[in-house]
Design a protein around this motif. Sequence first.
Motif, mmCIF file in Angstrom:
data_model
loop_
_atom_site.group_PDB
_atom_site.id
_atom_site.type_symbol
_atom_site.label_atom_id
_atom_site.label_comp_id
_atom_site.label_asym_id
_atom_site.label_seq_id
_atom_site.Cartn_x
_atom_site.Cartn_y
_atom_site.Cartn_z
ATOM 1 N N CYS A 22 0.860 -1.190 0.000
ATOM 2 C CA CYS A 22 0.000 0.000 0.000
ATOM 3 C C CYS A 22 0.897 1.241 0.000
ATOM 4 N N ILE A 23 0.579 2.214 -0.874
ATOM 5 C CA ILE A 23 1.386 3.440 -0.944
ATOM 6 C C ILE A 23 0.623 4.635 -0.364
ATOM 7 N N CYS B 64 -2.152 6.087 -1.301
ATOM 8 C CA CYS B 64 -2.676 7.045 -2.280
ATOM 9 C C CYS B 64 -4.151 7.377 -2.050
ATOM 10 N N LYS B 65 -4.866 6.514 -1.325
ATOM 11 C CA LYS B 65 -6.289 6.677 -0.982
ATOM 12 C C LYS B 65 -7.233 6.565 -2.189
ATOM 13 N N CYS C 93 -8.546 3.933 -3.128
ATOM 14 C CA CYS C 93 -9.611 3.025 -2.680
ATOM 15 C C CYS C 93 -10.710 3.780 -1.935
ATOM 16 N N CYS D 252 -7.227 0.265 -6.888
ATOM 17 C CA CYS D 252 -5.926 0.176 -6.218
ATOM 18 C C CYS D 252 -4.801 -0.030 -7.245
ATOM 19 N N PRO D 253 -3.855 0.926 -7.332
ATOM 20 C CA PRO D 253 -2.840 0.833 -8.384
ATOM 21 C C PRO D 253 -1.737 -0.185 -8.091
ATOM 22 N N THR D 254 -1.619 -0.637 -6.848
ATOM 23 C CA THR D 254 -0.514 -1.543 -6.501
ATOM 24 C C THR D 254 -0.999 -2.967 -6.210
HETATM 25 S S1 SF4 Z 1 -5.618 2.339 -3.474
HETATM 26 FE FE1 SF4 Z 1 -4.213 0.669 -2.890
HETATM 27 S S2 SF4 Z 1 -2.213 1.664 -2.658
HETATM 28 FE FE2 SF4 Z 1 -3.737 3.330 -2.699
HETATM 29 S S3 SF4 Z 1 -4.232 3.659 -0.501
HETATM 30 FE FE3 SF4 Z 1 -5.730 2.168 -1.238
HETATM 31 S S4 SF4 Z 1 -4.818 0.183 -0.763
HETATM 32 FE FE4 SF4 Z 1 -3.152 1.689 -0.627
#
Ligand code: SF4
Length: 263
Positions: free
Chosen positions: A12-13, A15-16, A18, A160-162
């Motif tokens: 998780c980076i 980035c929010k 999600c 989620c990009p990762t």
């Molecule tokens: S979208 Fe993925 S990487 Fe970005 S905050 Fe949510 S869980 Fe973390």
Amino acid sequence: MATGFFTDTTVCIGCKACEVACKQWNQLPDDGFFFTGMSYDNTLDLGATTWRHVAFVERPVPLSGQSTGFGDFSWLLMSDVCKHCERAGCLEVCPTGAIVRTEFDSVFIQPDVCNGCGYCIPACPFGVVDRRPDDGRAWKCTLCYDRLQDGMEPACSKACPTDSIIYGDIDELRVIAAERVETLHGRGVTEAYLYGVDVANQPGTEGLNAFFLLVDEPEVYNLPPDPVVPTKKQLQSWAGVAAGTVGMLAAAVGAVLAARRSS
Ligand code: SF4
Ligand code: SF4
């Protein structure tokens, strides 16, 4: 088919995406725009209008096998959500049948049946369910039930990009998660472990359909170390009440007999 989320917190980076995707798809209102001073976390927790929450934990400890170049420091980032428990306290206490188990094995609150009694709120060992002050009803993550019915994955995992959040068949997710733990151990991140992956791992909820890969104690992520669905203790409670009742009856009978003897 039982489906759910595997959340690998190590990728998780923060980035929010999600959080935003969840708000957007489910048309959830904002919670006010304010600065909490708690790291980069201005959401703080899950609630009636926040069904995804990205926690930011700043630790004065390095992660095994890694060096930040800034001394002893590491970030822990975790996108939290309803766990869609195998044994769900919210569902078991709901007196109206508003909370149901879907064909995807998720836990869903039917808004048109919920009467706002609030019994589900203390019954959730994770503090997930919440009532909206404007309508009084209970709300939480639906696992994007409407999207699943149309063959789409939930909005958060899609965004989620990762691939920190992966949606899929629970059995397949368990295999992916176990392999990921093994990989991390091989790379020196020996703290990595799974939280809530199955009934053996978390007997109090009989496992979670939204489980996590963590690298520190659950409490560090604001997760309970040993969550137990309150209704699991029901049998013990009734046994206690029955034992107490028998004891009181015996004492009363004894008192009557003693009084007769002395008169
Ligand atoms: S979208 Fe993925 S990487 Fe970005 S905050 Fe949510 S869980 Fe973390
Ligand atoms: S986490 Fe709480 S709200 Fe979600 S299914 Fe489990 S008991 Fe219900």
